[in-house]
Design an enzyme around this catalytic site. Sequence first.
Site, PDB file in Angstrom:
ATOM      1  N   CYS A 144      27.418 142.212  -5.606  1.00 34.86           N
ATOM      2  CA  CYS A 144      26.835 141.270  -7.097  1.00 34.86           C
ATOM      3  C   CYS A 144      26.381 142.037  -7.467  1.00 34.86           C
ATOM      4  O   CYS A 144      26.417 143.327  -7.268  1.00 34.86           O
ATOM      5  CB  CYS A 144      26.518 140.041  -6.030  1.00 34.86           C
ATOM      6  SG  CYS A 144      24.714 140.539  -5.559  1.00 34.86           S
ATOM      7  N   THR A 167      18.025 131.919  -2.820  1.00 34.82           N
ATOM      8  CA  THR A 167      19.501 132.597  -4.076  1.00 34.82           C
ATOM      9  C   THR A 167      20.997 131.681  -2.995  1.00 34.82           C
ATOM     10  O   THR A 167      22.040 131.935  -3.781  1.00 34.82           O
ATOM     11  CB  THR A 167      18.912 133.631  -4.726  1.00 34.82           C
ATOM     12  OG1 THR A 167      19.147 134.659  -3.715  1.00 34.82           O
ATOM     13  CG2 THR A 167      17.782 133.512  -5.547  1.00 34.82           C
ATOM     14  N   SER A 175      23.668 138.311   6.972  1.00 40.63           N
ATOM     15  CA  SER A 175      23.375 137.756   5.285  1.00 40.63           C
ATOM     16  C   SER A 175      24.081 136.622   5.120  1.00 40.63           C
ATOM     17  O   SER A 175      24.942 136.012   5.253  1.00 40.63           O
ATOM     18  CB  SER A 175      24.873 138.722   4.927  1.00 40.63           C
ATOM     19  OG  SER A 175      25.657 138.209   3.795  1.00 40.63           O
ATOM     20  N   SER A 176      23.091 136.376   4.515  1.00 44.94           N
ATOM     21  CA  SER A 176      23.264 134.926   4.560  1.00 44.94           C
ATOM     22  C   SER A 176      23.807 134.165   3.686  1.00 44.94           C
ATOM     23  O   SER A 176      24.869 133.013   3.882  1.00 44.94           O
ATOM     24  CB  SER A 176      21.878 134.310   3.579  1.00 44.94           C
ATOM     25  OG  SER A 176      21.576 132.572   3.397  1.00 44.94           O
ATOM     26  N   HIS A 182      13.906 134.820   6.757  1.00 37.96           N
ATOM     27  CA  HIS A 182      14.635 135.997   5.875  1.00 37.96           C
ATOM     28  C   HIS A 182      14.074 136.369   4.825  1.00 37.96           C
ATOM     29  O   HIS A 182      12.968 135.274   4.486  1.00 37.96           O
ATOM     30  CB  HIS A 182      15.765 134.591   5.412  1.00 37.96           C
ATOM     31  CG  HIS A 182      16.940 135.358   4.367  1.00 37.96           C
ATOM     32  ND1 HIS A 182      16.627 135.980   2.869  1.00 37.96           N
ATOM     33  CD2 HIS A 182      18.698 135.597   4.555  1.00 37.96           C
ATOM     34  CE1 HIS A 182      17.719 136.934   2.726  1.00 37.96           C
ATOM     35  NE2 HIS A 182      18.286 136.309   3.833  1.00 37.96           N
ATOM     36  N   HIS A 239      21.730 142.855   3.608  1.00 36.44           N
ATOM     37  CA  HIS A 239      22.381 142.684   4.849  1.00 36.44           C
ATOM     38  C   HIS A 239      23.641 143.441   5.191  1.00 36.44           C
ATOM     39  O   HIS A 239      24.742 142.303   5.182  1.00 36.44           O
ATOM     40  CB  HIS A 239      22.038 141.581   4.652  1.00 36.44           C
ATOM     41  CG  HIS A 239      20.517 141.180   5.045  1.00 36.44           C
ATOM     42  ND1 HIS A 239      20.153 139.980   4.605  1.00 36.44           N
ATOM     43  CD2 HIS A 239      19.471 141.979   5.695  1.00 36.44           C
ATOM     44  CE1 HIS A 239      18.394 139.418   4.404  1.00 36.44           C
ATOM     45  NE2 HIS A 239      18.655 140.599   4.729  1.00 36.44           N
ATOM     46  N   GLU A 253      14.364 137.227   1.976  1.00 37.70           N
ATOM     47  CA  GLU A 253      13.566 136.440   0.575  1.00 37.70           C
ATOM     48  C   GLU A 253      12.655 135.674   0.668  1.00 37.70           C
ATOM     49  O   GLU A 253      11.759 135.515   0.360  1.00 37.70           O
ATOM     50  CB  GLU A 253      15.144 136.185  -0.186  1.00 37.70           C
ATOM     51  CG  GLU A 253      14.272 135.344  -1.383  1.00 37.70           C
ATOM     52  CD  GLU A 253      16.666 134.608  -2.194  1.00 37.70           C
ATOM     53  OE1 GLU A 253      17.458 134.545  -1.116  1.00 37.70           O
ATOM     54  OE2 GLU A 253      16.329 133.904  -3.398  1.00 37.70           O
ATOM     55  N   HIS A 305      16.205 141.359  -1.435  1.00 38.93           N
ATOM     56  CA  HIS A 305      15.279 140.317  -1.150  1.00 38.93           C
ATOM     57  C   HIS A 305      13.836 140.424  -1.405  1.00 38.93           C
ATOM     58  O   HIS A 305      13.718 138.931  -1.214  1.00 38.93           O
ATOM     59  CB  HIS A 305      15.887 140.141   0.235  1.00 38.93           C
ATOM     60  CG  HIS A 305      16.978 140.576   0.816  1.00 38.93           C
ATOM     61  ND1 HIS A 305      16.877 142.217   1.017  1.00 38.93           N
ATOM     62  CD2 HIS A 305      18.300 140.126   0.757  1.00 38.93           C
ATOM     63  CE1 HIS A 305      18.391 142.310   1.860  1.00 38.93           C
ATOM     64  NE2 HIS A 305      18.841 141.196   1.994  1.00 38.93           N
TER      65      HIS A 305
HETATM   66  C1  2E7 Z   1      19.212 139.798  -1.940  1.00 37.77           C
HETATM   67  C2  2E7 Z   1      19.223 138.188  -2.086  1.00 37.77           C
HETATM   68  O1  2E7 Z   1      22.078 141.288   1.332  1.00 37.77           O
HETATM   69  P1  2E7 Z   1      22.940 140.234   1.188  1.00 37.77           P
HETATM   70  O2  2E7 Z   1      23.790 139.884   2.384  1.00 37.77           O
HETATM   71  O3  2E7 Z   1      21.508 139.297   1.681  1.00 37.77           O
HETATM   72  P2  2E7 Z   1      21.249 137.479   1.980  1.00 37.77           P
HETATM   73  O4  2E7 Z   1      20.671 136.682   0.841  1.00 37.77           O
HETATM   74  O5  2E7 Z   1      22.905 136.845   1.661  1.00 37.77           O
HETATM   75  O6  2E7 Z   1      21.103 137.786   3.453  1.00 37.77           O
HETATM   76  O7  2E7 Z   1      23.385 139.711   0.063  1.00 37.77           O
HETATM   77  C3  2E7 Z   1      23.149 140.090  -0.914  1.00 37.77           C
HETATM   78  C4  2E7 Z   1      22.117 139.663  -1.653  1.00 37.77           C
HETATM   79  C5  2E7 Z   1      22.236 138.478  -2.082  1.00 37.77           C
HETATM   80  N1  2E7 Z   1      20.503 138.225  -1.683  1.00 37.77           N
HETATM   81  C6  2E7 Z   1      20.903 140.156  -1.749  1.00 37.77           C
HETATM   82 CL1  2E7 Z   1      17.927 137.912  -2.365  1.00 37.77          CL
HETATM   83 FE1  F3S Z   2      23.355 139.438  -5.720  1.00 34.07          FE
HETATM   84 FE2  F3S Z   2      20.683 138.226  -6.583  1.00 34.07          FE
HETATM   85 FE3  F3S Z   2      22.449 137.124  -6.022  1.00 34.07          FE
HETATM   86  S1  F3S Z   2      21.454 139.829  -5.104  1.00 34.07           S
HETATM   87  S2  F3S Z   2      24.087 137.191  -4.105  1.00 34.07           S
HETATM   88  S3  F3S Z   2      22.912 137.900  -7.884  1.00 34.07           S
HETATM   89  S4  F3S Z   2      20.301 136.659  -5.882  1.00 34.07           S
END
Ligand code: 2E7
Ligand code: F3S
Length: 313
Positions: free
Chosen positions: A12, A167, A225-226, A124, A41, A126, A74
């Site tokens: 993203c 998010t 990874s959420s 988590h 993650h 975030e 995050h």
């Molecule tokens: C930051 C935020 O790093 P990720 O796998 O994180 P999640 O939150 O899904 O565990 O993915 C990118 C990302 C997504 N949300 C980074 Cl707040």
């Molecule tokens: Fe990526 Fe930001 Fe969403 S890091 S998954 S655009 S909250």
Amino acid sequence: MNIILSNPRGFCAGVKRAVLIVENALKIYKKTIYVKHELVHNQYITNQLLKKGVIFVEKISQIPANSIVVFSAHGVSKKVTEEAIKKKLTILNATCPLVKKVHIEVSKSSKKGIETIIIGHKGHAEIQGTIGQYDNKKGKIYLIESIKDVKNLSVKNDKKLNFVTQTTLSINNTKNIISALKNKFPKISGPAKEDICYATTNRQIAVQKLSKITDIILVVGSKNSSNSNRLAELGQEMGTFTKLINSVADIKIKWLKNVNSIGITAGASAPEILVTEVIEYLQNLGANKPIEMLGVQEKITFKVPKNLSNKKC
Ligand code: 2E7
Ligand code: F3S
């Protein structure tokens, strides 16, 4: 065997920005770069950065004074920022701008003493960062994860109440939790829908579509990874055998027995190289050339901080 690739998938704008911040910092500062928490993650990304000399830490106390620290995508709590300032660290903030937006909301509520409810996953990164924006000792921020938590929740003043969300949550599940919240607290205020970001939404919509035309789905993403976990959960909920894989090495040949059509997607922190390796593996087993499933085109980009580059990512 046909391979169908989900769209959109993978990186993203927030992840692209975070990775670019660290890569540019390595080039510009030519000093050790410390990253608070895993930048994103994903095991592959973490290993790549480790090879470049990045040091990952969970606590600011692990960083020598006057060093350079990057806050992960995050986000971090106010306390962590204050600690870093106190230690005279140069802060490069890779917090996703969409998380920053939620931080601002929580901070505003905190200043006004408005109690806040946050929907998300306990522990988590975030959630820790967002909860840590609420520093008003008179007010309170409550974390809820389920409808059951809504039932058990009691607040001091339900006339002045706000909610925010993580998010990367499941769209369907969050919708139900918010309905329950609004039923219990009709005066609650919050975002028009939720704070689930565009990338999470688009990848979930795509995987739903993918599940209707495939026998099995492989979600490329790391276990912590959420957003990747939510994709795997959704594929499974839709009735398609779905597996979260860190890389091609996790694929079990037995999963592919009697499979005509295999879907592949990737979480927002999973680089495309890992998808390519999965495709190559399947093609070596005799799969056809992959087909790109049509989906939403993402045009969102986030600039990196000025001192690191003027380039967009
Ligand atoms: C930051 C935020 O790093 P990720 O796998 O994180 P999640 O939150 O899904 O565990 O993915 C990118 C990302 C997504 N949300 C980074 Cl707040
Ligand atoms: Fe990526 Fe930001 Fe969403 S890091 S998954 S655009 S909250």
